[in-house]
Design a protein around this motif. Structure first.
Motif, PDB file in Angstrom:
ATOM      1  N   GLU A  42       0.887  -1.119  -0.060  1.00 37.00           N
ATOM      2  CA  GLU A  42       0.081  -0.124   0.041  1.00 37.00           C
ATOM      3  C   GLU A  42       1.034   1.291  -0.038  1.00 37.00           C
ATOM      4  O   GLU A  42       0.409   2.372  -0.246  1.00 37.00           O
ATOM      5  CB  GLU A  42      -0.893  -0.100   1.374  1.00 37.00           C
ATOM      6  N   PHE A  43       2.035   1.048   0.276  1.00 41.25           N
ATOM      7  CA  PHE A  43       2.861   2.232   0.249  1.00 41.25           C
ATOM      8  C   PHE A  43       3.364   3.033  -1.197  1.00 41.25           C
ATOM      9  O   PHE A  43       3.955   1.895  -1.993  1.00 41.25           O
ATOM     10  CB  PHE A  43       4.309   1.938   1.272  1.00 41.25           C
ATOM     11  N   THR A  44       3.200   3.945  -1.400  1.00 39.85           N
ATOM     12  CA  THR A  44       3.587   4.550  -2.601  1.00 39.85           C
ATOM     13  C   THR A  44       4.327   5.884  -2.609  1.00 39.85           C
ATOM     14  O   THR A  44       3.992   6.867  -1.493  1.00 39.85           O
ATOM     15  CB  THR A  44       2.291   5.002  -3.717  1.00 39.85           C
ATOM     16  N   GLU A  45       5.196   6.314  -3.165  1.00 40.19           N
ATOM     17  CA  GLU A  45       5.893   7.589  -3.207  1.00 40.19           C
ATOM     18  C   GLU A  45       4.673   8.619  -3.674  1.00 40.19           C
ATOM     19  O   GLU A  45       4.051   8.420  -4.583  1.00 40.19           O
ATOM     20  CB  GLU A  45       6.939   7.727  -4.119  1.00 40.19           C
ATOM     21  N   ILE A  46       4.849   9.775  -3.078  1.00 39.96           N
ATOM     22  CA  ILE A  46       3.926  10.989  -3.418  1.00 39.96           C
ATOM     23  C   ILE A  46       4.803  11.383  -4.545  1.00 39.96           C
ATOM     24  O   ILE A  46       6.040  11.605  -4.805  1.00 39.96           O
ATOM     25  CB  ILE A  46       4.087  11.949  -2.269  1.00 39.96           C
ATOM     26  N   LYS A  47       3.811  11.527  -5.822  1.00 46.12           N
ATOM     27  CA  LYS A  47       4.356  11.950  -7.002  1.00 46.12           C
ATOM     28  C   LYS A  47       5.697  12.803  -7.181  1.00 46.12           C
ATOM     29  O   LYS A  47       5.760  13.827  -6.519  1.00 46.12           O
ATOM     30  CB  LYS A  47       3.417  12.592  -7.698  1.00 46.12           C
TER      31      LYS A  47
END
Length: 221
Positions: free
Chosen positions: A86-91
């Motif tokens: 569920e972890f993604t980088e902020i754009k």
């Protein structure tokens, strides 16, 4: 030389909701304490260890033992690890960090209210190696300003200087803003969820993500 410090959750990684869920689940699983409707802003120190201390004081009228802290941290880590997808980088946060880290006049650091182990888990998953930077967490102190201060102190020592020309801290929470005010350093808000909390608190420099790199550079150069 300028020092650029980043918070992690909600600032460079979209992880706040998962982090909150797992923190709440940890205390319910281990201590049957229901924090479902908690308002984190009601706590004095909004860091993992700070919250743990205040929760124990509220429900048990005592401080947590070292063993209890370790059990909480380990359980929290396992819950997060099970949901790490569920972890993604902020754009464009990672590309921005990579870009400014190559500028000789900038020193980069990270100061999070999370625990070291869980911060590393999140960052490793999205492709950021914290070992390459100055990094402090709530393993070092329960107070967010003190955590940031430790990054500043290490950065000064590393560069053999007495002070930085400017220090900027990127954060997403009101508690981040308060810490920078306490330390008298510059603040850049990150509001990728567009909740306008920072704007309402009077923050003038706010980004939704790191796509507008030129605008950010105009602020920090």
């Amino acid at each position: 030389m300028k020092l650029i410090i980043f918070d992690i959750d909600g600032t460079i990684i979209d992880s706040v909701n998962t982090d909150d869920d797992c923190f709440i689940e940890t205390f319910y699983n281990l201590h049957q304490i229901d924090l479902t409707n908690v308002d984190w802003t009601n706590f004095k120190n909004i860091t993992d260890i700070g919250l743990t201390i205040e929760i124990f004081q509220k429900y048990y009228n005592r401080l947590p033992s070292t063993k209890e802290i370790e059990l909480i941290k380990n359980h929290f880590f396992e819950l997060l690890n099970n949901r790490k997808e569920e972890f993604t980088e902020i754009k464009d946060s990672l590309s921005f960090i990579n870009y400014i880290s190559k500028i000789p006049d900038f020193q980069i650091g990270f100061a999070t209210g999370g625990w070291k182990e869980t911060a590393e888990l999140k960052c490793n998953y999205v492709g950021l190696d914290l070992d390459e930077f100055i990094f402090k967490s709530s393993n070092y102190h329960f107070n967010r300003a003190k955590i940031i201060e430790r990054v500043i102190d290490e950065a000064l020592t590393k560069n053999n200087i007495n002070q930085f020309e400017t220090i900027f801290y990127f954060g997403d929470g009101i508690w981040d803003l308060k810490a920078t005010e306490e330390l008298d350093i510059e603040f850049i808000g990150v509001d990728f969820k567009k909740n306008n909390k920072l704007k309402k608190a009077g923050v003038k420099r706010i980004i939704e993500n790191y796509e507008t790199q030129s605008k950010i550079m105009n602020w920090i150069i």
